[in-house]
Design an enzyme around this catalytic site. Structure first.
Site, mmCIF file in Angstrom:
data_model
loop_
_atom_site.group_PDB
_atom_site.id
_atom_site.type_symbol
_atom_site.label_atom_id
_atom_site.label_comp_id
_atom_site.label_asym_id
_atom_site.label_seq_id
_atom_site.Cartn_x
_atom_site.Cartn_y
_atom_site.Cartn_z
ATOM 1 N N CYS A 120 -25.632 -1.619 13.082
ATOM 2 C CA CYS A 120 -25.002 -1.077 11.869
ATOM 3 C C CYS A 120 -25.611 0.278 11.507
ATOM 4 C CB CYS A 120 -25.167 -2.038 10.695
ATOM 5 S SG CYS A 120 -24.412 -3.649 10.941
ATOM 6 N N CYS A 171 -29.512 -4.749 10.171
ATOM 7 C CA CYS A 171 -28.739 -4.704 11.413
ATOM 8 C C CYS A 171 -28.911 -3.359 12.131
ATOM 9 C CB CYS A 171 -27.273 -4.964 11.093
ATOM 10 S SG CYS A 171 -26.137 -4.657 12.444
#
Length: 189
Positions: free
Chosen positions: A114, A111
Site C-alpha cells: 500500500c 501494508c
C-alpha cells in the site's frame, strides 16, 4: 574471537585423531568466516537527540511513521479520506446515484504494498482530476461491517466505479494493471 579459538582447539584435537596430512581433516572443519566489517549494514544506529527542553518524541518523528503524501502539495488533491461508515455510505451513493467516476482505495498503514502504490495513486489522481479517489483505512473503527459486505480480504484493493456501477477491481500493488484500468475507464479525449 571466541568462535575462532574454539575452532582452533577442535582442529588440534582432530589433527591428533585423524592426522594433519589427511584429506578428511580438511572437510571436517571449515575455515573460519571472514571478519565482518565494522561499517556494515548492521552498524549501530544512533537516535536523534531529543529537541531541546523536550523529553518526549512524537511518533511522527520516527522514520517508519513518516509517510509520503498521496499527491504533490502544489497539485489539486481529489483524494478523500473516509473515516466512518456514514462517510463511506454517502461516498458510495454519490458514485452510484450521481454517476460520479470514483475509486475506492482500501489500504492500511502497516501494508508495505500500500505504501508502495500510494504515491502512484496520487499521481494518477492528478492525471485524472475528474475521478474522486476515496481512501479507506481498513483499521478504522466502525468500518468492519462494510469490509465484510464488500469482501475486502487483502490490501491494497481498489474498486473502480463508472456510470454508477463497479466496473473493475484491482487487488494488490499491480502498477501496470492499475494504470491500464484507469486509462481504460477514465481517459477523456
Amino acid at each position: 574471537m571466541a568462535r575462532n579459538s574454539i575452532l582452533s582447539s577442535h582442529r588440534q584435537v582432530l589433527r591428533q585423531i585423524v592426522g594433519s596430512n589427511s584429506r578428511t581433516f580438511q572437510t571436517l572443519i571449515p575455515s573460519p568466516p571472514p571478519p565482518i566489517p565494522t561499517s556494515s549494514l548492521f552498524s549501530p544506529v544512533h537516535p536523534k537527540p531529543f529537541p531541546s527542553g523536550s523529553s518526549r518524541v512524537h511518533f511522527s518523528d520516527l522514520p517508519f511513521f513518516q509517510s509520503r503524501p498521496l499527491s504533490s502539495p502544489s497539485g489539486p488533491s481529489n483524494i478523500v479520506l473516509i473515516n466512518s461508515e456514514n462517510d463511506f455510505n454517502s461516498s458510495l451513493s454519490k458514485a452510484q446515484d450521481d454517476l460520479v467516476p470514483a475509486i475506492f482505495y482500501f489500504t492500511a498503514v502497516w501494508c508495505g504494498p500500500c505504501r508502495f502504490i500510494g504515491p502512484i495513486i496520487g499521481e494518477l489522481s492528478e492525471k485524472y482530476p475528474h475521478v474522486t479517489t476515496y481512501k479507506i483505512d481498513i483499521d478504522q473503527e466502525g468500518l468492519q461491517s462494510i469490509l465484510s459486505k464488500l469482501n475486502i480480504t487483502s490490501v491494497p484493493t481498489l474498486h473502480f466505479f463508472q456510470n454508477g456501477k463497479k466496473a473493475a477491481e484491482v487487488i494488490g500493488a499491480d502498477v501496470a494493471r492499475l494504470t491500464n484500468t484507469m486509462e481504460k475507464l477514465y481517459k477523456t479525449d
